[in-house]
Design a protein around this motif. Structure first.
Motif, PDB file in Angstrom:
ATOM      1  N   VAL A 146      -8.895 123.593 -39.279  1.00 27.64           N
ATOM      2  CA  VAL A 146      -8.109 124.323 -38.293  1.00 27.64           C
ATOM      3  C   VAL A 146      -6.918 123.454 -37.930  1.00 27.64           C
ATOM      4  O   VAL A 146      -7.088 122.325 -37.457  1.00 27.64           O
ATOM      5  CB  VAL A 146      -8.932 124.642 -37.029  1.00 27.64           C
ATOM      6  N   GLN A 177      -5.058 120.659 -35.003  1.00 27.54           N
ATOM      7  CA  GLN A 177      -6.272 120.416 -34.221  1.00 27.54           C
ATOM      8  C   GLN A 177      -5.959 120.135 -32.760  1.00 27.54           C
ATOM      9  O   GLN A 177      -6.805 120.331 -31.897  1.00 27.54           O
ATOM     10  CB  GLN A 177      -7.069 119.256 -34.823  1.00 27.54           C
ATOM     11  N   LEU A 193      -2.477 129.089 -35.119  1.00 26.81           N
ATOM     12  CA  LEU A 193      -3.474 128.300 -35.841  1.00 26.81           C
ATOM     13  C   LEU A 193      -3.556 128.757 -37.294  1.00 26.81           C
ATOM     14  O   LEU A 193      -3.350 129.935 -37.601  1.00 26.81           O
ATOM     15  CB  LEU A 193      -4.850 128.458 -35.198  1.00 26.81           C
ATOM     16  N   ARG A 203      -6.079 122.918 -27.164  1.00 27.96           N
ATOM     17  CA  ARG A 203      -4.896 123.723 -26.884  1.00 27.96           C
ATOM     18  C   ARG A 203      -4.236 123.151 -25.627  1.00 27.96           C
ATOM     19  O   ARG A 203      -4.815 123.155 -24.529  1.00 27.96           O
ATOM     20  CB  ARG A 203      -5.267 125.188 -26.678  1.00 27.96           C
TER      21      ARG A 203
END
Length: 439
Positions: free
Chosen positions: A29, A32, A40, A155
């Motif tokens: 992902v 990161q 993403l 995030r």
């Protein structure tokens, strides 16, 4: 907890796998750790050809409420699932939606429904999400199968070097978010709707993108009025003067962005305050709403609500889309904001399926009023299928949310893909608009 999963089952599922998969399954992902408005890229490799898997995302908010989402995929002949390319076959959404796992995050079935995933403390810990790959397809309401791979990501709502300054400047309250560096930066005042309090996630993201952003509450915060009983434009004028004079703000004018009630306040600010030269109204109204607005000897009455026009569904969800009086009715013309007096520029952002109020109709009425007065100082972004709360991109779609004032679930309107694509498109256009008119 997870949809349909008991606390004990969830703990067992979260424990390390006891049996190793036949092939080494990897989950990537990227990024990161990145800003919350960044897309993403999610890819799974090392699966068997055509193997069925379920991808899930889990995240806890600051109140420890668990949100989750899931989608079903089938690996290609090389054993790869790439969300940029592959379609979800079921779960919380279908089709090729690379950000669908974030868009569809909602309270798990064991949690209180209709909660909104929203970052309130933007400058402490980032929001941590866990992405998991499960063997086979499992429905959102069943216990997931064996975990084949997992990864945690961050995030961020405040980029590196962004500073947050709590503000108590005269009568003004709020928080100022400054980008790293010496500046000067374009200055923007940021306001939300009738939830009240201090909301900072958009301001901190704007600062991360190069704006000096002032998150401005106007009720239900510190010593501000506890409810929307009357608005004095002098309060907002003081905020505009403070921001335009700040040494790190590029003058001479500043911008304002507002959602819902904050949207019509933004329109009033650019109409009457010379410091404001650009206004973004998101899902706002062309009239002053809720309570009277005063500025010196001027008073604009507040457009009223008639709660008898509220519709309640069989599941006790409230649809308030018809509750606000019609601002275009001759009896309500005194509530309209005289937009044609503004010397600055307008950006209207609205969803055609807004069920809080008829913001698309209001924006079109505002545009007509400007044109009828020989003005072309506006841009209208009208999004079919979008609902009321148009947030920065990657924010989860929330069809129904508990209203903090009324304490009941309110229907916001919209459809997942159309609404979230509107968030993606409008966010960058908002920044382009502000940069263009604040330079």
């Amino acid at each position: 907890m997870l949809r349909g999963v008991t606390a004990r089952a969830f703990r067992l599922w979260k424990s390390p796998c006891t049996s190793a998969p036949r092939r080494l399954v990897s989950l990537s992902v990227t990024p990161q750790s990145g800003l919350a408005d960044e897309k993403l890229q999610i890819k799974v490799q090392g699966l068997n050809p055509r193997q069925q898997v379920t991808l899930r995302v889990l995240v806890e908010d600051e109140k420890e409420c668990l949100f989750d989402s899931c989608a079903h995929y089938a690996a290609d002949n090389s054993g790869t699932v790439d969300l940029q390319r592959d379609a979800s076959l079921g779960g919380d959404f279908t089709g090729v939606q690379p950000m669908g796992l974030l868009w569809s995050l909602s309270p798990s079935v064991m949690e209180k429904p209709y909660q909104r995933l929203e970052k309130r403390d933007v400058h402490k810990a980032p929001m941590v999400l866990e992405v998991l790959v499960h063997k086979e397809h499992t429905s959102p309401r069943s216990i997931p199968r064996e975990v084949a791979a997992r990864v945690k990501i961050e995030r961020l709502f405040s980029g590196p070097g962004v500073r947050r300054i709590r503000l108590r400047e005269g009568i003004v309250r709020g928080s100022l978010h400054l980008p790293p560096g010496d500046g000067p930066f374009p200055g923007v005042i940021d306001m939300f709707g009738d939830d009240g309090g201090l909301v900072e996630y958009r301001s901190s993201l704007l600062a991360s993108r190069g704006f000096a952003a002032l998150a401005l509450p106007y009720f239900a915060f510190e010593d501000l009025p506890p409810a929307m009983t009357e608005f004095q434009l002098e309060y907002f004028e003081e905020a505009a003067k403070f921001l335009s004079r700040h040494p790190k703000v590029r003058g001479p004018g500043v911008g304002v962005i507002g959602t819902g009630k904050g949207g019509d306040l933004a329109l009033s600010m650019i109409t009457f305050l010379p410091q404001v030269v650009a206004a973004v109204s998101i899902s706002g109204c062309c009239a002053n709403t809720a309570a009277s607005l005063t500025y010196g000897d001027l008073t604009i009455p507040g457009l009223k609500y008639n709660m008898s026009r509220v519709r309640i569904s069989d599941s006790a969800v409230f649809d308030v889309s018809e509750a606000l009086d019609d601002p275009l009715h001759p009896d309500n013309h005194q509530c309209l904001i005289p937009l044609e007096k503004a010397e600055g520029h307008f950006l209207f952002v609205v969803g055609e399926d807004d069920h809080i109020w008829r913001s698309s109709l209001y924006a079109k009425a505002a545009v007509k009023r400007l044109r009828d007065n020989g003005k072309e100082n506006f841009v209208l972004l009208n999004y079919p299928g979008a609902g009321h709360r148009i947030d920065p991109p990657c924010s989860p779609f929330c069809l129904v949310a508990i209203d903090r004032v009324l304490g009941v679930p309110i229907f916001g309107g919209g459809a997942l893909q159309a609404h979230c694509q509107a968030q993606e498109d409008s966010w960058w256009k908002i920044q382009d608009f502000l940069n263009r008119h604040l330079t």
